[in-house]
Design a protein around this motif. Structure first.
Motif, PDB file in Angstrom:
ATOM      1  N   VAL A   1       0.768  -1.121  -0.050  1.00  0.00           N
ATOM      2  CA  VAL A   1      -0.125   0.093  -0.165  1.00  0.00           C
ATOM      3  C   VAL A   1       0.644   1.308  -0.022  1.00  0.00           C
ATOM      4  O   VAL A   1       0.430   2.081  -0.721  1.00  0.00           O
ATOM      5  CB  VAL A   1      -0.795  -0.018   1.254  1.00  0.00           C
ATOM      6  N   ASP A   2       2.015   0.995   0.797  1.00  0.00           N
ATOM      7  CA  ASP A   2       2.809   2.369   0.733  1.00  0.00           C
ATOM      8  C   ASP A   2       3.794   2.616  -0.462  1.00  0.00           C
ATOM      9  O   ASP A   2       4.394   3.486  -0.712  1.00  0.00           O
ATOM     10  CB  ASP A   2       3.800   2.209   1.918  1.00  0.00           C
TER      11      ASP A   2
ATOM     12  N   ARG B   1      -2.805   3.162  -4.112  1.00  0.00           N
ATOM     13  CA  ARG B   1      -3.726   2.241  -3.133  1.00  0.00           C
ATOM     14  C   ARG B   1      -5.027   1.963  -3.966  1.00  0.00           C
ATOM     15  O   ARG B   1      -5.800   0.771  -3.384  1.00  0.00           O
ATOM     16  CB  ARG B   1      -3.943   3.560  -1.999  1.00  0.00           C
ATOM     17  N   ARG B   2      -5.523   2.788  -4.757  1.00  0.00           N
ATOM     18  CA  ARG B   2      -6.590   2.527  -5.402  1.00  0.00           C
ATOM     19  C   ARG B   2      -6.485   0.681  -6.055  1.00  0.00           C
ATOM     20  O   ARG B   2      -7.140  -0.008  -6.030  1.00  0.00           O
ATOM     21  CB  ARG B   2      -7.114   3.117  -6.529  1.00  0.00           C
TER      22      ARG B   2
ATOM     23  N   VAL C   1      -4.212  -1.440  -5.548  1.00  0.00           N
ATOM     24  CA  VAL C   1      -4.041  -2.410  -4.714  1.00  0.00           C
ATOM     25  C   VAL C   1      -5.227  -2.979  -4.019  1.00  0.00           C
ATOM     26  O   VAL C   1      -5.653  -4.232  -3.971  1.00  0.00           O
ATOM     27  CB  VAL C   1      -3.120  -2.086  -3.503  1.00  0.00           C
ATOM     28  N   ALA C   2      -6.168  -1.904  -3.684  1.00  0.00           N
ATOM     29  CA  ALA C   2      -7.449  -2.400  -3.051  1.00  0.00           C
ATOM     30  C   ALA C   2      -8.434  -3.098  -4.115  1.00  0.00           C
ATOM     31  O   ALA C   2      -9.046  -4.005  -3.932  1.00  0.00           O
ATOM     32  CB  ALA C   2      -8.147  -1.019  -2.749  1.00  0.00           C
TER      33      ALA C   2
ATOM     34  N   ASN D   1      -6.183  -6.281   1.313  1.00  0.00           N
ATOM     35  CA  ASN D   1      -7.384  -5.194   1.066  1.00  0.00           C
ATOM     36  C   ASN D   1      -7.626  -4.131   2.004  1.00  0.00           C
ATOM     37  O   ASN D   1      -7.800  -3.038   1.595  1.00  0.00           O
ATOM     38  CB  ASN D   1      -8.843  -6.189   0.622  1.00  0.00           C
TER      39      ASN D   1
ATOM     40  N   ALA E   1      -5.257  -1.103   2.524  1.00  0.00           N
ATOM     41  CA  ALA E   1      -5.348  -0.274   1.399  1.00  0.00           C
ATOM     42  C   ALA E   1      -6.651   0.665   1.478  1.00  0.00           C
ATOM     43  O   ALA E   1      -6.493   1.899   1.320  1.00  0.00           O
ATOM     44  CB  ALA E   1      -5.517  -1.062   0.108  1.00  0.00           C
ATOM     45  N   ARG E   2      -7.533   0.228   1.773  1.00  0.00           N
ATOM     46  CA  ARG E   2      -8.998   0.952   2.258  1.00  0.00           C
ATOM     47  C   ARG E   2      -8.720   1.865   3.356  1.00  0.00           C
ATOM     48  O   ARG E   2      -9.042   3.041   3.209  1.00  0.00           O
ATOM     49  CB  ARG E   2     -10.323  -0.025   2.399  1.00  0.00           C
TER      50      ARG E   2
ATOM     51  N   ILE F   1      -6.544   4.919   2.683  1.00  0.00           N
ATOM     52  CA  ILE F   1      -6.979   5.812   1.434  1.00  0.00           C
ATOM     53  C   ILE F   1      -8.025   6.713   2.176  1.00  0.00           C
ATOM     54  O   ILE F   1      -7.810   7.873   1.613  1.00  0.00           O
ATOM     55  CB  ILE F   1      -7.907   4.879   0.540  1.00  0.00           C
TER      56      ILE F   1
ATOM     57  N   GLY G   1       0.192   2.831   5.299  1.00  0.00           N
ATOM     58  CA  GLY G   1      -0.112   1.622   4.840  1.00  0.00           C
ATOM     59  C   GLY G   1       0.552   0.317   5.551  1.00  0.00           C
ATOM     60  O   GLY G   1      -0.205  -0.431   6.066  1.00  0.00           O
TER      61      GLY G   1
END
Length: 452
Positions: free
Chosen positions: A77-78, A82-83, A85-86, A128, A131-132, A135, A387
């Motif tokens: 995530v970092d 991020r979008r 990855v999610a 998941n 990531a969310r 965000i 993340g």
């Protein structure tokens, strides 16, 4: 009629941030479906084995991939958008849910298959969820994070209220396949919500390492295209950097420790299938009602969360909220001891009401704690570390209950479900205050001057 401003939940994040609003709605719908699956899996394992311990072992198969991939998922995530990855992790979750439905329709009847699918589901969830969560601070400004987290709590708690009731009802009338299949359909809402998000690439850490400036650089309203991309480095060293950062941040670390104590020692979900059969009666329906009672308390805490956005001493509130959690779980165990394990042919209404009240109080306490634990993590952590620390967070908030299922499942097999709940609730209180005694700064955590 008196105004309710300042009492009811603050909906400002929904009004000012369309991306957050879409994410909130999409995840709310999909979470409802996810709860159908959680209840159905537990009931299916119990039906196949008749063992509370076997239901608790589900926690082992969920915990191992969660720990293994949660930290690495946070590093992803970092390092990446991020979008994206999610979205990829959401697709994986959707596929696994489809496989759960397939095994039910084919009447496979294998506990091993259920354990394996739960492990795969947990692995995708481990990527998941960080990531969310990471965000959200990019969609709303810092001052609105307590309100945004309270809204997330309402959405999640409504799913916890309706989902178990509906899941138990569907299983009782039409079987497991229907429950899993509805989850497949509802999960499309999460896919849609994540698909509609703007690009959210990682940002360059400030010179000299991560710090508060990293968060300031990505305050709400900053479009993904305005963020500064950085080199994609994902590996063990990235995970270690996150853990090393956490080791130097006592307030953030304490939020994890006190939640682990509460979840490992006093998380009662594993007890509920047996309670519906042996103590209160009603079988699957009672299991659903008790699960929903827990969530009703959380919903009410969220609906009347207007004052939470004005709380300054957030660490102190977390401490007392978890204390209330432990007392509520102990009271739930006391109800079970009073009604006794008598395999009642009909529902014991008085026992059911008392148990629901205890679990509702526990749910409200947990909701308040969760809002501020998440807020402290989001406000006291720079964006380039969010993340990885969200990865640790998901290991704690999802892994802790799973481990707790094993602990209480084993205790229930040794001492009975009632004593397991009483001992767990009281142990939780003792351990939490022992932790806080070693971290006195946490009780003085000031939201106006957040220090990790």
């Amino acid at each position: 009629m008196p105004r309710l401003d300042g009492i009811l939940a603050d909906t400002t994040p929904l009004r000012v941030s369309p991306p957050f609003r879409r994410l909130w709605w999409g995840l709310g719908v999909s979470n409802l479906g996810s709860q159908l699956t959680v209840v159905a899996v537990g009931l299916q394992v119990y039906a196949l084995t008749g063992s509370t311990l076997a239901v608790g072992v589900l926690g082992v198969f969920a915990l191992v991939p969660l720990v293994a991939l949660g930290l690495y998922g946070g590093a992803l995530v970092d390092a990446y958008d991020r979008r994206k990855v999610a979205l990829l992790a959401s697709w994986a979750l959707w596929v696994v849910t489809g496989l759960l439905a397939l095994q039910a329709w084919l009447d496979v009847g294998s506990v091993g298959v259920l354990y394996g699918l739960v492990a795969l589901q947990s692995a995708a969830f481990a990527i998941n969820n960080p990531a969310r969560s990471a965000i959200i601070p990019r969609l709303v400004e810092p001052r609105l994070l307590p309100a945004a987290n309270a809204l997330q709590t309402i959405s999640w708690s409504i799913a916890l209220t309706v989902g178990p009731l509906l899941g138990a009802f569907l299983v009782a009338l039409w079987g497991y396949g229907i429950a899993y299949s509805i989850d497949v359909v509802l999960f499309a809402a999460a896919l849609w919500a994540v698909w509609r998000l703007p690009s959210i690439p990682p940002v360059l850490a400030p010179q000299g390492g991560s710090g508060a400036a990293g968060s300031d650089a990505v305050a709400a309203g900053v479009d993904g295209d305005q963020a500064v991309p950085r080199r994609k480095v994902v590996g063990i060293s990235s995970v270690v950097d996150g853990l090393r950062y956490l080791a130097t941040r006592p307030n953030v670390r304490t939020t994890f420790l006190v939640d682990l104590a509460a979840m490992i020692l006093a998380f009662p979900r594993v007890l509920l299938p047996a309670v519906g059969v042996l103590f209160i009666g009603g079988g699957e329906t009672t299991t659903g009602v008790l699960s929903a009672a827990f969530a009703v308390g959380a919903v009410l805490a969220g609906v009347f969360s207007g004052a939470l956005s004005r709380v300054r001493w957030q660490g102190l509130v977390i401490a007392w909220a978890i204390t209330a959690w432990g007392l509520s779980i102990a009271a739930f165990g006391g109800v079970l001891l009073l009604v006794g394990s008598t395999n009642p042919p009909q529902v014991l209404v008085g026992g059911l009401i008392a148990a629901c009240i205890a679990l509702a109080l526990a749910g409200a306490s947990d909701a308040v704690s969760a809002v501020f634990r998440q807020t402290i993590l989001q406000t006291a952590t720079p964006d380039d570390m969010r993340g990885r620390l969200q990865g640790v967070f998901i290991v704690v908030v999802a892994g802790g209950p799973r481990l707790g299922e094993v602990v209480l499942g084993a205790q229930a097999s040794w001492f009975g479900e009632g004593w397991a709940a009483v001992a767990g609730g009281l142990a939780c209180i003792v351990v939490v205050w022992l932790i806080l005694r070693t971290q006195p700064r946490f009780l003085k955590y000031d939201a106006l001057h957040p220090e990790p």
